[in-house]
Each structure stands twice: as structure tokens, then as C-alpha cells.
Design an enzyme around this catalytic site. Structure first.
Site, PDB file in Angstrom:
ATOM      1  N   ARG A   1      73.507  25.259  35.704  1.00  0.00           N
ATOM      2  CA  ARG A   1      74.082  24.874  36.930  1.00  0.00           C
ATOM      3  C   ARG A   1      75.071  24.580  37.728  1.00  0.00           C
ATOM      4  NH1 ARG A   1      67.506  25.324  38.907  1.00  0.00           N
ATOM      5  NH2 ARG A   1      67.856  23.864  36.723  1.00  0.00           N
TER       6      ARG A   1
ATOM      7  N   LYS B   1      75.112  15.984  34.254  1.00  0.00           N
ATOM      8  CA  LYS B   1      74.828  16.246  35.834  1.00  0.00           C
ATOM      9  C   LYS B   1      74.784  14.915  36.613  1.00  0.00           C
ATOM     10  CE  LYS B   1      70.864  18.135  37.088  1.00  0.00           C
ATOM     11  NZ  LYS B   1      69.579  19.021  36.415  1.00  0.00           N
TER      12      LYS B   1
ATOM     13  N   THR C   1      61.629  19.534  29.399  1.00  0.00           N
ATOM     14  CA  THR C   1      60.824  17.840  30.012  1.00  0.00           C
ATOM     15  C   THR C   1      59.767  17.551  29.770  1.00  0.00           C
ATOM     16  OG1 THR C   1      59.482  19.450  32.134  1.00  0.00           O
ATOM     17  CG2 THR C   1      61.802  18.865  32.095  1.00  0.00           C
TER      18      THR C   1
ATOM     19  N   ALA D   1     122.776  -5.693  58.083  1.00  0.00           N
ATOM     20  CA  ALA D   1     122.181  -4.717  58.274  1.00  0.00           C
ATOM     21  C   ALA D   1     123.222  -3.886  56.956  1.00  0.00           C
ATOM     22  CB  ALA D   1     122.094  -4.199  59.463  1.00  0.00           C
TER      23      ALA D   1
HETATM   24  C1  UD1 Z   1      61.372  20.569  37.194  1.00  0.00           C
HETATM   25  C2  UD1 Z   1      60.118  20.758  36.846  1.00  0.00           C
HETATM   26  C3  UD1 Z   1      59.585  21.394  38.772  1.00  0.00           C
HETATM   27  C4  UD1 Z   1      60.103  20.203  39.685  1.00  0.00           C
HETATM   28  C5  UD1 Z   1      61.764  20.496  39.469  1.00  0.00           C
HETATM   29  C6  UD1 Z   1      61.479  18.964  40.076  1.00  0.00           C
HETATM   30  C7  UD1 Z   1      59.677  21.526  34.699  1.00  0.00           C
HETATM   31  C8  UD1 Z   1      59.007  22.195  33.661  1.00  0.00           C
HETATM   32  N1  UD1 Z   1      60.201  21.365  35.900  1.00  0.00           N
HETATM   33  O1  UD1 Z   1      62.443  21.418  37.322  1.00  0.00           O
HETATM   34  O2  UD1 Z   1      58.504  21.984  38.181  1.00  0.00           O
HETATM   35  O3  UD1 Z   1      59.691  21.589  40.410  1.00  0.00           O
HETATM   36  O4  UD1 Z   1      61.905  19.832  37.882  1.00  0.00           O
HETATM   37  O5  UD1 Z   1      62.805  18.789  40.826  1.00  0.00           O
HETATM   38  O6  UD1 Z   1      59.456  20.070  34.367  1.00  0.00           O
HETATM   39  N2  UD1 Z   1      65.651  17.406  30.955  1.00  0.00           N
HETATM   40  C9  UD1 Z   1      65.702  16.224  29.920  1.00  0.00           C
HETATM   41  N3  UD1 Z   1      65.524  17.519  28.620  1.00  0.00           N
HETATM   42  C10 UD1 Z   1      64.989  18.657  28.503  1.00  0.00           C
HETATM   43  C11 UD1 Z   1      64.986  18.695  29.973  1.00  0.00           C
HETATM   44  C12 UD1 Z   1      65.476  18.469  31.305  1.00  0.00           C
HETATM   45  O7  UD1 Z   1      66.241  15.558  30.128  1.00  0.00           O
HETATM   46  O8  UD1 Z   1      65.523  19.035  27.963  1.00  0.00           O
HETATM   47  C13 UD1 Z   1      65.993  16.066  32.654  1.00  0.00           C
HETATM   48  C14 UD1 Z   1      67.289  16.967  33.283  1.00  0.00           C
HETATM   49  O9  UD1 Z   1      68.364  15.796  32.970  1.00  0.00           O
HETATM   50  C15 UD1 Z   1      66.663  16.270  34.767  1.00  0.00           C
HETATM   51  C16 UD1 Z   1      65.665  16.339  35.037  1.00  0.00           C
HETATM   52  O10 UD1 Z   1      64.630  16.544  33.475  1.00  0.00           O
HETATM   53  O11 UD1 Z   1      67.648  15.732  35.148  1.00  0.00           O
HETATM   54  C17 UD1 Z   1      64.412  18.010  35.536  1.00  0.00           C
HETATM   55  O12 UD1 Z   1      65.045  19.034  34.181  1.00  0.00           O
HETATM   56  P1  UD1 Z   1      65.602  20.406  34.806  1.00  0.00           P
HETATM   57  O13 UD1 Z   1      66.105  21.287  34.194  1.00  0.00           O
HETATM   58  O14 UD1 Z   1      66.844  19.588  36.528  1.00  0.00           O
HETATM   59  O15 UD1 Z   1      64.040  20.965  35.204  1.00  0.00           O
HETATM   60  P2  UD1 Z   1      63.929  21.745  36.793  1.00  0.00           P
HETATM   61  O16 UD1 Z   1      64.333  23.732  36.675  1.00  0.00           O
HETATM   62  O17 UD1 Z   1      64.815  21.467  37.998  1.00  0.00           O
HETATM   63 CA    CA Z   2      65.973  19.887  38.368  1.00  0.00          CA
END
Ligand code: UD1
Ligand code: CA
Length: 462
Positions: A21, A28, A84, A427
Site C-alpha cells: 500500500r 515499508k 503475520t 579590486a
Molecule cells: C495487522 C493485524 C491487524 C492489526 C494491524 C495493526 C494481522 C493479521 N492483522 O494488520 O489485526 O489491526 O496489524 O497495525 O495480524 N509482516 C511480516 N510478514 C508477513 C506479513 C506481515 O513480517 O507475512 C509484517 C509487516 O511487515 C508489518 C506487520 O507484519 O510490519 C503487520 O503487517 P501488515 O500487513 O501491516 O498488517 P495489517 O494489515 O496492518
Molecule cells: Ca500494518
């Protein structure tokens, strides 16, 4: 040794996502707010907790992320970003099994405070819950996972927005992705994860549902919405930067710095400014910069990676990688490039550019000059429009000017060249040979007068 309350705590920072995004080439967590990458902002309070170990889960652009995160951490590569929950699974394989508590934090929430993380840890320890999770009430919860509570008010599960019903989307309490787990319970919860959801990912949030369905307790700890702001796009990046800026400026004002318009003042994290210094509007102070007391900076000035001693005045100027000593005057409209050192009570005035130049105590370069690779002694005056011709198209050469000398306006100093103490240049002279102490160097053709010139020209034309 003081007691180490977090010696048995492992911390996992999730930073593998590429952050689609953001729509960026840069991963990011490497985007910056107030001069520091997001990942570094998150690691600051983590460091202060002094945990047993810290692991950062990295993926896209991992080498750069590791570099920004710095030393003393374990880096775990998550080759494919499957969510995550998957990121934590990958990390747990590498974590020291001796540590019985695991904190998980996202790498994209740069405003989180140390005290809040301490509250999250304490809440779990005090209740012996399987997990504590940080939540926040938001006016606009769009984009976050929602915290679903049961009839007794206990946390039952987290629903991601993509999977939520219309009614669930109305819930204003959101998940922050910050948790502390009992290690054994976490391992059980991870083993039960599936990717059966709208995004086809292993959600860490599903661990909460697994816990509550097994009768394990999950404690919710609340934080302010501001602190937990997650950065998913550049709009949120700007919001977070604005909040961080507010914190920095407020702290500086409380410590005795006058900031005329805090909304138009951009100061990086880590910048130090002394008491009674006045910061005028549209000032950017960035990098490793220290400004001492009693200075006036701005308006419209950038100072980067520089040191400015007390009682200096800098107006409408750009200063990068320089050292300015006490009482010096810069601008309006000076550009001081890396490697300059302005001595006490010296001056770089209007439309003056300098590079790798030393100006001695009390010396002045007041108007329209370029000084490059120059060493200027004390109490010397460099007249308007003077230039060090330091570059022959291939190499750079030095110019030295002694003490108490007077460089006439529009002197071209063809480097390498040395002008002694108490010397004077006429100068408009092009100085290409050294000028001994106490002497005058003048390089001009004699002025000619042609009488009646205009009249003659006119009559020729007829
Ligand atoms: C996540 C939470 C959401 C919460 C929000 C808060 C989950 C499924 N969702 O959503 O409930 O409200 O954070 O900000 O946990 N990342 C990895 N590996 C991956 C995916 C993500 O390391 O495979 C890292 C990303 O780099 C990021 C963090 O995990 O720093 C969160 O991932 P992101 O995709 O931003 O989750 P959100 O959609 O924000
Ligand atoms: Ca996030």
C-alpha cells in the site's frame, strides 16, 4: 548489576512485508519519520526494555532493513510473506527456547512508547494470562482488525476487516498487533493456524481465538489511538510524522527553546538545541545536528549534520556538514557545503557559497562570493564578488589567505595560491601567483579614456 526484569523475554519484530500500500521501491519499514526509519523508531523502546533477545523478521529488501535495524539482533528471513502468523512461526524456529515469554510487535508502528510496552508486559505477568494484547479505541477503525468481546466483556477473538461482518466493522476497539505471549501457549496457537480466510494468510490474530476457545485467558491492555498508528500507506506516514514532530517540538519548547510556529518547524529525532535559542518558521533541522544556546535560526533555513555554537545567527540559509563557532553570522542566503568551519564571530553573508573552507575568528565574507577549499585566517575581509577558482576541470586546489588581509572586490584567486598576512589585492584582480605578507597585489590593465567616443560612433553610422 541492576535486576534485569526482561532477561527471559524474547521480542519478535515483524518487518518482512513489502508494504504494497506504500506503492514504493523502498521496503515499508525503511520509510522515515523525522529522520529515522520506521523500524528504528520501533526498536528504540525495545532496546530500552533490555530483553533477552530480539529477532527481526525480514523479507523484501532484507539487507537494507537489517542495516537500518543495527547490530545486536537476530535477523530471520521470511522468504515468502504468508501473513503475520507465518512470520512468527518462522521466527520461533530460531528463538532461544530458554526464554519463556515472547513479545510480538509490528515494524510499522513508530509511535509506540516504552511505558505502554511495559504495561503490556506487566499485565500478563500479573494475571498469569496466556497472552496480553494491546488494543485502542479509534474514531475511525478502518483497516484494523477488530477486537470481539463476549457477553462478559472478555476478549474472544480478533476479526480482520476483510473477514468482518457489517456489524463487526462497527466495533471501534482495534488490534494493534502488539502482544506478549506465554511461550508454550504461543507454540500451541501457531500449530493450530490455517490460512482459511479472505486473504489466504496465516493470521497471528487467530492465535487469540485459539486461546480463548481452549479456555486460556487473553488480557486486553488499552493504549491511545495516536500511539498505535500503523503505517500502511503514505497518508498514515504523514500523520505519524506530524505526531512525532509535535512530540519533538513540545519537548524542545519545554526545555527552553522558543519555536515561533511549531506547525512549520521540522526537527529530526536526536537533534539537540540549547536554551533560549529561537527557531523561526520554515526551519528544517536534520541529521546529527547540535545547536547551542542563544542562537536565532531561520526563517527558512536548513541545517543538516552540523554543529552550531552559542549566539549564532543564521537566516535564509542552507548549512550541511559544517561547524559554526560562537557568535558567527550566516546569511541571508548563504549555502555552506560539507567541510566548512566558521570561526568565532565570523561571517558568511548574502549570496555566499562555501565548500571545505575554514574562516578564522572575526573574518568576513559578506557578499556574493564562492570560497572552495580555502583557508582564511583571522580578521580578514573578503570583498564582494570574490571567487576561489579551485577547479581546473579535473582537480581541486587549495587557496590560503592569511590574517588581517583585505581581498578587494571581485578578486579571482586561481588555486593553488597563497595570500599572506596583512596583504591586499586590488579590486578586479586575477591572482595566480602567491602574494607575500604585507604586500599589495594588483593585476589590471591600465584604464584608457577615449574622448568623444559616442559622438564618433554616431557620425560613423550616418
Ligand atoms: C495487522 C493485524 C491487524 C492489526 C494491524 C495493526 C494481522 C493479521 N492483522 O494488520 O489485526 O489491526 O496489524 O497495525 O495480524 N509482516 C511480516 N510478514 C508477513 C506479513 C506481515 O513480517 O507475512 C509484517 C509487516 O511487515 C508489518 C506487520 O507484519 O510490519 C503487520 O503487517 P501488515 O500487513 O501491516 O498488517 P495489517 O494489515 O496492518
Ligand atoms: Ca500494518
Amino acid at each position: 548489576m541492576p535486576p534485569q526484569p526482561n532477561a527471559n523475554l524474547s521480542i519478535i519484530v515483524l518487518a518482512a512485508g513489502e508494504g504494497k500500500r506504500m506503492n514504493s521501491r523502498l521496503p515499508k519499514v525503511l520509510h522515515e519519520i523525522c529522520g529515522r526509519p520506521l523500524i528504528a523508531c520501533v526498536l528504540d523502546p525495545i532496546q530500552a526494555l533490555a530483553p533477552g533477545e530480539v529477532a527481526v523478521v525480514v523479507g523484501a529488501g532484507s539487507a537494507d532493513v537489517s542495516e537500518a535495524a543495527g547490530t545486536g539482533k537476530r535477523f530471520v528471513e521470511q522468504a515468502e510473506q504468508k501473513g503475520t502468523g507465518h512470520a512468527v512461526m518462522v521466527a520461533m524456529e530460531k528463538m532461544d527456547p530458554a526464554f519463556i515469554e515472547v513479545m510480538v510487535l509490528p515494524g510499522d508502528t513508530p509511535l509506540i512508547n516504552l511505558e505502554t510496552l511495559e504495561r503490556l508486559i506487566a499485565a500478563r505477568r500479573n494475571t498469569k494470562a496466556a497472552a496480553s494484547m494491546l488494543t485502542a479505541e479509534l474514531d475511525d477503525p478502518t483497516g484494523y482488525g477488530r477486537v470481539v468481546r463476549d457477553l462478559t466483556g472478555e476478549v474472544s477473538e480478533i476479526i480482520e476487516e476483510a473477514d468482518a461482518t457489517v456489524a463487526q466493522r462497527e466495533i471501534s476497539e482495534v488490534n494493534t498487533c502488539m502482544y506478549v505471549f506465554d511461550r508454550d501457549s504461543l507454540e500451541g496457537g501457531l500449530a493450530a493456524l490455517t490460512a482459511e480466510n479472505a486473504q489466504g494468510e496465516y493470521y497471528l490474530t487467530d492465535v487469540v481465538k485459539d486461546f480463548t476457545s481452549r479456555g486460556l485467558t487473553v488480557i486486553a491492555v488499552q493504549a491511545s489511538g495516536e500511539e498505535i498508528l500503523g503505517i500502511n500507506d503514505r497518508v498514515q506516514l504523514a500523520q505519524a510524522a506530524s505526531i512525532m514532530r509535535g512530540r519533538i517540538n513540545t519537548e524542545l519548547m519545554r526545555s527552553g527553546v522558543t519555536i515561533l510556529d511549531p506547525d512549520q518547524t521540522y526537527i529530526d529525532q536526536g537533534v539537540r538545541i540549547g536554551r533560549d535559542t529561537i527557531i523561526m518558521p520554515m526551519v528544517h533541522i536534520t541529521g546529527e545536528t547540535t545547536i547551542d544556546k542563544g542562537c536565532t535560526i531561520g526563517p527558512c533555513t536548513t541545517v543538516n549534520d552540523s554543529t552550531i555554537a552559542e549566539d549564532c545567527d543564521v537566516q535564509y540559509s542552507v548549512i550541511d556538514g559544517c561547524e559554526i563557532e560562537a557568535g558567527a553570522n550566516v546569511g541571508p542566503f548563504s549555502r555552506l557545503r560539507p567541510g566548512c568551519r566558521l570561526g568565532p564571530d565570523s561571517k558568511a553573508g548574502t549570496f555566499v557559497e562555501m565548500k571545505k573552507t575554514t574562516v578564522g575568528r572575526g573574518s568576513k565574507v559578506p557578499h556574493l562570493s564562492y570560497m572552495g577549499d580555502a583557508q582564511i585566517g583571522e580578521d580578514t575581509n573578503v570583498g564582494a564578488g570574490s571567487i576561489t577558482c579551485n577547479y581546473d576541470g579535473e582537480n581541486k586546489f587549495p587557496t590560503r589567505i592569511g590574517d588581517r588581509s583585505f581581498i578587494g572586490s571581485d578578486t579571482m584567486m586561481v588555486a593553488p595560491v597563497e595570500i599572506g598576512d596583512d596583504a591586499v589585492t586590488g579590486a578586479g584582480s586575477v591572482i595566480y601567483e602567491d602574494v607575500p605578507d604585507g604586500s599589495l597585489a594588483i593585476e589590471r590593465t591600465e584604464q584608457r579614456i577615449v574622448q568623444g567616443y559616442k559622438k564618433k560612433k554616431k557620425s560613423k553610422g550616418k
